[in-house]
Design a protein around this motif. Structure first.
Motif, PDB file in Angstrom:
ATOM      1  N   LYS A   1      -7.255   2.585   3.276  1.00 55.63           N
ATOM      2  CA  LYS A   1      -7.405   1.447   2.373  1.00 55.63           C
ATOM      3  C   LYS A   1      -7.111   1.902   0.946  1.00 55.63           C
ATOM      4  O   LYS A   1      -7.474   3.026   0.570  1.00 55.63           O
ATOM      5  CB  LYS A   1      -8.837   0.906   2.424  1.00 55.63           C
ATOM      6  CG  LYS A   1      -9.256   0.391   3.768  1.00 55.63           C
ATOM      7  CD  LYS A   1     -10.705  -0.033   3.716  1.00 55.63           C
ATOM      8  CE  LYS A   1     -11.246  -0.222   5.120  1.00 55.63           C
ATOM      9  NZ  LYS A   1     -12.691  -0.278   5.145  1.00 55.63           N
TER      10      LYS A   1
ATOM     11  N   THR B   1       0.824  -1.202   0.000  1.00 57.52           N
ATOM     12  CA  THR B   1       0.000   0.000   0.000  1.00 57.52           C
ATOM     13  C   THR B   1       0.861   1.256   0.000  1.00 57.52           C
ATOM     14  O   THR B   1       1.720   1.430   0.855  1.00 57.52           O
ATOM     15  CB  THR B   1      -0.941   0.031   1.226  1.00 57.52           C
ATOM     16  OG1 THR B   1      -1.757  -1.137   1.212  1.00 57.52           O
ATOM     17  CG2 THR B   1      -1.826   1.269   1.208  1.00 57.52           C
TER      18      THR B   1
ATOM     19  N   LYS C   1      -8.285   3.224   9.333  1.00 62.49           N
ATOM     20  CA  LYS C   1      -7.171   2.565   8.654  1.00 62.49           C
ATOM     21  C   LYS C   1      -7.294   2.851   7.153  1.00 62.49           C
ATOM     22  O   LYS C   1      -8.310   2.497   6.543  1.00 62.49           O
ATOM     23  CB  LYS C   1      -7.184   1.064   8.905  1.00 62.49           C
ATOM     24  CG  LYS C   1      -5.997   0.358   8.303  1.00 62.49           C
ATOM     25  CD  LYS C   1      -5.956  -1.094   8.703  1.00 62.49           C
ATOM     26  CE  LYS C   1      -4.711  -1.737   8.135  1.00 62.49           C
ATOM     27  NZ  LYS C   1      -4.529  -3.094   8.624  1.00 62.49           N
TER      28      LYS C   1
ATOM     29  N   HIS D   1      -9.122   4.570  -1.799  1.00 59.39           N
ATOM     30  CA  HIS D   1      -9.868   5.546  -1.013  1.00 59.39           C
ATOM     31  C   HIS D   1      -9.137   6.887  -1.011  1.00 59.39           C
ATOM     32  O   HIS D   1      -7.910   6.931  -1.016  1.00 59.39           O
ATOM     33  CB  HIS D   1     -10.025   5.079   0.436  1.00 59.39           C
ATOM     34  CG  HIS D   1     -10.982   3.941   0.580  1.00 59.39           C
ATOM     35  ND1 HIS D   1     -12.138   4.039   1.309  1.00 59.39           N
ATOM     36  CD2 HIS D   1     -10.951   2.683   0.090  1.00 59.39           C
ATOM     37  CE1 HIS D   1     -12.780   2.887   1.265  1.00 59.39           C
ATOM     38  NE2 HIS D   1     -12.074   2.043   0.525  1.00 59.39           N
TER      39      HIS D   1
END
Length: 151
Positions: A75, A8, A73, A78
């Motif tokens: 993601k 990520t 958190k 988003h």
């Protein structure tokens, strides 16, 4: 150390209240199919200003766009927007909010967001300053660069 998945990436964007057009232009450059990227927008706005930016840019992309609530958190796919007058940072893989009580710094602090991204995810962070207040963002950008992130 962050609890985010190793793949990520987080793109942190610092902007002033007058940067709406630049923000929309940036959003238009994002992939049409969300990938391993999350975007976190720290926009300078007074606490009295209610943002409608998520409604404006939502029509441009199929990404999930939301105003951050404390302890979220990030993601992939988003776009997170700070509430008006709230400082925003990443700690232990979670986005946190706090109303700034320090009148000497801009709210939100772009420096604080960028520094937290660099500390948490290093080379998987990107810092973009569209505009800001004073020098806000310059120290954070240096921190991102020193942690092998991207400016």
């Amino acid at each position: 150390m962050s609890t985010l998945k190793d793949e990520t990436f987080i793109v942190g964007i610092g902007a002033s209240a007058g940067s709406l057009e630049f923000i929309k232009e940036f959003i238009l450059t994002l992939p049409t199919k969300p990938t391993n990227i999350a975007v976190v927008l720290a926009q300078h706005r007074s606490a009295e200003y209610t943002t409608h930016i998520h409604h404006i840019i939502k029509v441009h992309k199929p990404w999930t766009i939301e105003v951050v609530e404390d302890r979220v958190k990030p993601k992939p796919g988003h776009i997170y927007i700070n509430p008006s007058g709230e400082d925003l940072w990443l700690e232990d893989g979670i986005l946190h909010l706090k109303t700034s009580s320090d009148a000497t710094t801009a709210t939100p602090s772009i420096d604080r967001l960028f520094e937290s991204l660099a500390n948490e995810i290093g080379s998987r962070c990107v810092g973009i300053i569209l505009s800001g207040t004073g020098k806000d963002g310059t120290l954070g950008a240096e921190h991102v660069k020193n942690h092998n992130g991207h400016i």
